[in-house]
Scaffold this motif. Structure first.
Motif, PDB file in Angstrom:
ATOM      1  N   ARG A 118      16.589  -8.402  -7.265  1.00  0.00           N
ATOM      2  CA  ARG A 118      15.906  -9.384  -8.110  1.00  0.00           C
ATOM      3  C   ARG A 118      14.497  -8.916  -8.473  1.00  0.00           C
ATOM      4  O   ARG A 118      14.049  -9.080  -9.618  1.00  0.00           O
ATOM      5  CB  ARG A 118      15.842 -10.721  -7.370  1.00  0.00           C
ATOM      6  CG  ARG A 118      14.948 -11.779  -7.997  1.00  0.00           C
ATOM      7  CD  ARG A 118      15.417 -12.181  -9.370  1.00  0.00           C
ATOM      8  NE  ARG A 118      16.724 -12.808  -9.317  1.00  0.00           N
ATOM      9  CZ  ARG A 118      17.661 -12.678 -10.246  1.00  0.00           C
ATOM     10  NH1 ARG A 118      17.423 -11.916 -11.306  1.00  0.00           N
ATOM     11  NH2 ARG A 118      18.820 -13.290 -10.151  1.00  0.00           N
ATOM     12  N   GLU A 119      13.820  -8.291  -7.536  1.00  0.00           N
ATOM     13  CA  GLU A 119      12.479  -7.769  -7.810  1.00  0.00           C
ATOM     14  C   GLU A 119      12.511  -6.701  -8.895  1.00  0.00           C
ATOM     15  O   GLU A 119      11.616  -6.628  -9.746  1.00  0.00           O
ATOM     16  CB  GLU A 119      11.885  -7.212  -6.520  1.00  0.00           C
ATOM     17  CG  GLU A 119      10.467  -6.707  -6.644  1.00  0.00           C
ATOM     18  CD  GLU A 119       9.941  -6.144  -5.335  1.00  0.00           C
ATOM     19  OE1 GLU A 119       9.084  -5.246  -5.382  1.00  0.00           O
ATOM     20  OE2 GLU A 119      10.409  -6.593  -4.260  1.00  0.00           O
ATOM     21  N   LEU A 120      13.572  -5.886  -8.888  1.00  0.00           N
ATOM     22  CA  LEU A 120      13.666  -4.788  -9.845  1.00  0.00           C
ATOM     23  C   LEU A 120      14.192  -5.241 -11.203  1.00  0.00           C
ATOM     24  O   LEU A 120      13.868  -4.631 -12.224  1.00  0.00           O
ATOM     25  CB  LEU A 120      14.577  -3.692  -9.278  1.00  0.00           C
ATOM     26  CG  LEU A 120      14.040  -2.957  -8.040  1.00  0.00           C
ATOM     27  CD1 LEU A 120      15.108  -2.050  -7.455  1.00  0.00           C
ATOM     28  CD2 LEU A 120      12.794  -2.147  -8.393  1.00  0.00           C
ATOM     29  N   THR A 121      15.000  -6.292 -11.241  1.00  0.00           N
ATOM     30  CA  THR A 121      15.589  -6.724 -12.507  1.00  0.00           C
ATOM     31  C   THR A 121      14.755  -7.788 -13.212  1.00  0.00           C
ATOM     32  O   THR A 121      14.858  -7.950 -14.431  1.00  0.00           O
ATOM     33  CB  THR A 121      16.994  -7.311 -12.301  1.00  0.00           C
ATOM     34  OG1 THR A 121      16.898  -8.492 -11.493  1.00  0.00           O
ATOM     35  CG2 THR A 121      17.917  -6.302 -11.651  1.00  0.00           C
ATOM     36  N   GLY A 122      13.957  -8.538 -12.457  1.00  0.00           N
ATOM     37  CA  GLY A 122      13.273  -9.683 -13.031  1.00  0.00           C
ATOM     38  C   GLY A 122      14.149 -10.916 -12.969  1.00  0.00           C
ATOM     39  O   GLY A 122      15.333 -10.849 -12.603  1.00  0.00           O
ATOM     40  N   PRO A 123      13.613 -12.070 -13.368  1.00  0.00           N
ATOM     41  CA  PRO A 123      14.304 -13.346 -13.155  1.00  0.00           C
ATOM     42  C   PRO A 123      15.418 -13.646 -14.137  1.00  0.00           C
ATOM     43  O   PRO A 123      16.189 -14.593 -13.925  1.00  0.00           O
ATOM     44  CB  PRO A 123      13.170 -14.369 -13.302  1.00  0.00           C
ATOM     45  CG  PRO A 123      12.201 -13.709 -14.251  1.00  0.00           C
ATOM     46  CD  PRO A 123      12.259 -12.245 -13.918  1.00  0.00           C
ATOM     47  N   ASP A 124      15.533 -12.906 -15.235  1.00  0.00           N
ATOM     48  CA  ASP A 124      16.470 -13.275 -16.294  1.00  0.00           C
ATOM     49  C   ASP A 124      17.859 -12.669 -16.131  1.00  0.00           C
ATOM     50  O   ASP A 124      18.758 -12.966 -16.926  1.00  0.00           O
ATOM     51  CB  ASP A 124      15.901 -12.865 -17.658  1.00  0.00           C
ATOM     52  CG  ASP A 124      14.620 -13.609 -17.994  1.00  0.00           C
ATOM     53  OD1 ASP A 124      14.475 -14.760 -17.526  1.00  0.00           O
ATOM     54  OD2 ASP A 124      13.764 -13.026 -18.694  1.00  0.00           O
ATOM     55  N   VAL A 125      18.043 -11.834 -15.124  1.00  0.00           N
ATOM     56  CA  VAL A 125      19.346 -11.214 -14.893  1.00  0.00           C
ATOM     57  C   VAL A 125      20.104 -12.015 -13.844  1.00  0.00           C
ATOM     58  O   VAL A 125      19.577 -12.304 -12.771  1.00  0.00           O
ATOM     59  CB  VAL A 125      19.186  -9.747 -14.439  1.00  0.00           C
ATOM     60  CG1 VAL A 125      20.537  -9.151 -14.042  1.00  0.00           C
ATOM     61  CG2 VAL A 125      18.555  -8.920 -15.553  1.00  0.00           C
ATOM     62  N   LEU A 126      21.330 -12.389 -14.162  1.00  0.00           N
ATOM     63  CA  LEU A 126      22.182 -13.142 -13.249  1.00  0.00           C
ATOM     64  C   LEU A 126      22.843 -12.187 -12.266  1.00  0.00           C
ATOM     65  O   LEU A 126      23.383 -11.146 -12.667  1.00  0.00           O
ATOM     66  CB  LEU A 126      23.242 -13.902 -14.041  1.00  0.00           C
ATOM     67  CG  LEU A 126      24.215 -14.786 -13.253  1.00  0.00           C
ATOM     68  CD1 LEU A 126      23.474 -15.914 -12.547  1.00  0.00           C
ATOM     69  CD2 LEU A 126      25.289 -15.334 -14.186  1.00  0.00           C
ATOM     70  N   ILE A 127      22.807 -12.528 -10.971  1.00  0.00           N
ATOM     71  CA  ILE A 127      23.386 -11.688  -9.923  1.00  0.00           C
ATOM     72  C   ILE A 127      24.498 -12.478  -9.242  1.00  0.00           C
ATOM     73  O   ILE A 127      24.260 -13.567  -8.716  1.00  0.00           O
ATOM     74  CB  ILE A 127      22.316 -11.266  -8.894  1.00  0.00           C
ATOM     75  CG1 ILE A 127      21.182 -10.511  -9.596  1.00  0.00           C
ATOM     76  CG2 ILE A 127      22.943 -10.411  -7.795  1.00  0.00           C
ATOM     77  CD1 ILE A 127      19.983 -10.261  -8.693  1.00  0.00           C
ATOM     78  N   LEU A 128      25.723 -11.920  -9.244  1.00  0.00           N
ATOM     79  CA  LEU A 128      26.884 -12.626  -8.705  1.00  0.00           C
ATOM     80  C   LEU A 128      27.562 -11.807  -7.613  1.00  0.00           C
ATOM     81  O   LEU A 128      27.639 -10.583  -7.697  1.00  0.00           O
ATOM     82  CB  LEU A 128      27.905 -12.901  -9.816  1.00  0.00           C
ATOM     83  CG  LEU A 128      27.454 -13.781 -10.993  1.00  0.00           C
ATOM     84  CD1 LEU A 128      28.565 -13.863 -12.024  1.00  0.00           C
ATOM     85  CD2 LEU A 128      27.058 -15.167 -10.511  1.00  0.00           C
ATOM     86  N   ASP A 129      28.072 -12.507  -6.590  1.00  0.00           N
ATOM     87  CA  ASP A 129      28.946 -11.874  -5.607  1.00  0.00           C
ATOM     88  C   ASP A 129      30.090 -12.831  -5.303  1.00  0.00           C
ATOM     89  O   ASP A 129      30.138 -13.940  -5.843  1.00  0.00           O
ATOM     90  CB  ASP A 129      28.177 -11.485  -4.344  1.00  0.00           C
ATOM     91  CG  ASP A 129      27.693 -12.691  -3.552  1.00  0.00           C
ATOM     92  OD1 ASP A 129      28.524 -13.311  -2.865  1.00  0.00           O
ATOM     93  OD2 ASP A 129      26.493 -13.017  -3.610  1.00  0.00           O
ATOM     94  N   SER A 130      31.012 -12.422  -4.435  1.00  0.00           N
ATOM     95  CA  SER A 130      32.266 -13.164  -4.237  1.00  0.00           C
ATOM     96  C   SER A 130      32.324 -13.933  -2.919  1.00  0.00           C
ATOM     97  O   SER A 130      33.380 -14.475  -2.584  1.00  0.00           O
ATOM     98  CB  SER A 130      33.454 -12.186  -4.298  1.00  0.00           C
ATOM     99  OG  SER A 130      33.451 -11.457  -5.502  1.00  0.00           O
ATOM    100  N   GLY A 131      31.225 -13.978  -2.172  1.00  0.00           N
ATOM    101  CA  GLY A 131      31.282 -14.555  -0.831  1.00  0.00           C
ATOM    102  C   GLY A 131      31.783 -15.983  -0.786  1.00  0.00           C
ATOM    103  O   GLY A 131      32.693 -16.316  -0.012  1.00  0.00           O
ATOM    104  N   MET A 132      31.223 -16.873  -1.589  1.00  0.00           N
ATOM    105  CA  MET A 132      31.640 -18.268  -1.559  1.00  0.00           C
ATOM    106  C   MET A 132      33.055 -18.443  -2.085  1.00  0.00           C
ATOM    107  O   MET A 132      33.814 -19.284  -1.591  1.00  0.00           O
ATOM    108  CB  MET A 132      30.652 -19.131  -2.347  1.00  0.00           C
ATOM    109  CG  MET A 132      31.016 -20.627  -2.358  1.00  0.00           C
ATOM    110  SD  MET A 132      31.397 -21.342  -0.714  1.00  0.00           S
ATOM    111  CE  MET A 132      29.771 -21.334   0.044  1.00  0.00           C
ATOM    112  N   ALA A 133      33.452 -17.661  -3.086  1.00  0.00           N
ATOM    113  CA  ALA A 133      34.821 -17.748  -3.589  1.00  0.00           C
ATOM    114  C   ALA A 133      35.822 -17.400  -2.496  1.00  0.00           C
ATOM    115  O   ALA A 133      36.882 -18.035  -2.372  1.00  0.00           O
ATOM    116  CB  ALA A 133      34.992 -16.822  -4.791  1.00  0.00           C
ATOM    117  N   VAL A 134      35.518 -16.398  -1.691  1.00  0.00           N
ATOM    118  CA  VAL A 134      36.392 -16.025  -0.579  1.00  0.00           C
ATOM    119  C   VAL A 134      36.441 -17.149   0.450  1.00  0.00           C
ATOM    120  O   VAL A 134      37.516 -17.497   0.959  1.00  0.00           O
ATOM    121  CB  VAL A 134      35.918 -14.708   0.062  1.00  0.00           C
ATOM    122  CG1 VAL A 134      36.669 -14.447   1.362  1.00  0.00           C
ATOM    123  CG2 VAL A 134      36.125 -13.552  -0.901  1.00  0.00           C
TER     124      VAL A 134
END
Length: 282
Positions: free
Chosen positions: A195-211
Motif C-alpha cells: 500500500r505504501e508503494l502503490t498509494g491509496p487508489d489501488v485496490l488490493i485483494l486476496d482470497s483469505g475470507m473467501a476461503v
C-alpha cells in the motif's frame, strides 16, 4: 468425525496464517491445526512431484491428529496437489483460488495485475481461471520470485523487501493496473508495504475470507460445524526449527502460539518416508 474435531490447515510456510486468521475470525468455536512447512519453503520453485509429496505427508499428519477438514492455504500447493488430495481423502478439502474474478468485477481502469509464484501462474487451474476472465479485463501476470523468502526471513518492511516489491509493482502500475490480486498467501503479510508503494487508489485483494466462508459452508453441509457456545483453540507445527520460528509466528498471529517441531522419521535403510511422522515438542 464429530463437530468437535479440528480443522487442519497447511502452507509451505507462514503465509497460510493469513487464511487461518480469517477462519478464526469467521469460526471462533473451531479448533484449528496449522502446519508451516517452512523447511521446504518456497514451493513456487519446486517440482509438481515434490509439492505433491509434501502435501500428502502433511495431509496424513493432519488426519492422524483428527482433522475433519483440510484447508490447502497455499496457492502453489493448490495448483500442484489439491486434485490429488481430493482423490485420496474423503474429508472436505478446501483450496485456494486467486481473487481474479472479484478483481475483474471491481477494476475501474480495466487492468488487473496478479502477483503470484511462477508455479501458480503456470498451473492448469490458473490457466482455466484466466481463460474464463481474460476477455473481461486486461490481466497482467507478475511472477514474484524471492518474496516468499523475504517473508519467511521475517523481513516485512526492510530495504531488500521494499526494493523487490518495487521491481514487481512498477511495471504493472505503469501499464495502468488499478487492482492487485495477491495470488500467494504470503503476500497479504506485505500489504502495508504494498500500500505504501502503490498509494491509496489501488485496490488490493486476496482470497483469505473467501476461503473461510467456503470452510464454513462445507462443514455446514456435512453437519460438522462446532457448537457456537465454545472457544476454539489453535495448535501450530513447523518443519523448520521452532526456536527460530516461534517469535515471528507469534507476532504474525497476534498472540502466543503453541508451536511444535514436525519432523519425518527415518525408515529402514536410511530412506526418509513422508508418511512416517514424529512429533517433537519444544
Amino acid at each position: 468425525m464429530t463437530p468437535y474435531h479440528p480443522i487442519g490447515v497447511f502452507d509451505s510456510g507462514l503465509g497460510g496464517l493469513t487464511v487461518l486468521r480469517e477462519i478464526r475470525r469467521l469460526l471462533p468455536s473451531e479448533d484449528l491445526l496449522y502446519v508451516a512447512d517452512s523447511a521446504h519453503a518456497p514451493y513456487g520453485d519446486k517440482s509438481v512431484a515434490f509439492i505433491e509429496s509434501r502435501a500428502i505427508a502433511i495431509a496424513e499428519f493432519l488426519l492422524e491428529h483428527g482433522a475433519k477438514a483440510i484447508v490447502v492455504a497455499c496457492n502453489t500447493a493448490t495448483s500442484a496437489a489439491a486434485q490429488l488430495l481430493r482423490t485420496r481423502y474423503s474429508v472436505p478439502l478446501i483450496a485456494m483460488e486467486p481473487a481474479v474474478k472479484p478483481a475483474v468485477e471491481r477494476t475501474r481502469s480495466g487492468v488487473v495485475a496478479v502477483l503470484a509464484t511462477r508455479q501458480t501462474l503456470a498451473s492448469h487451474n490458473f490457466s482455466r481461471l484466466l481463460g474464463r476472465l481474460e476477455t473481461q479485463a486486461e490481466i497482467l501476470l507478475q511472477p514474484c520470485p524471492g518474496l516468499v523468502e523475504r517473508v519467511e526471513a521475517g523481513d516485512l518492511t526492510g530495504a531488500a523487501t521494499r526494493d523487490l516489491l518495487r521491481t514487481y509493482l512498477e511495471p504493472v502500475l505503469a501499464r495502468g493496473a488499478d487492482t492487485l490480486v495477491l495470488g500467494c498467501t504470503h503476500y497479504p503479510l506485505l500489504t502495508p508495504l504494498i500500500r505504501e508503494l502503490t498509494g491509496p487508489d489501488v485496490l488490493i485483494l486476496d482470497s483469505g475470507m473467501a476461503v473461510a466462508r467456503q470452510v464454513r459452508r462445507r462443514l455446514s453441509e456435512v453437519e460438522l460445524l462446532a457448537p457456537e457456545a465454545r472457544a476454539g483453540r489453535e495448535r501450530f507445527w513447523t518443519s523448520a526449527h521452532p526456536a527460530r520460528m516461534h517469535a515471528f509466528m507469534a507476532r504474525l498471529w497476534g498472540g502466543e502460539v503453541e508451536l511444535a517441531h514436525w519432523v519425518e522419521s527415518e525408515t529402514e535403510g536410511g530412506r526418509r518416508s513422508p508418511f512416517a511422522l514424529a512429533l517433537e515438542p519444544i
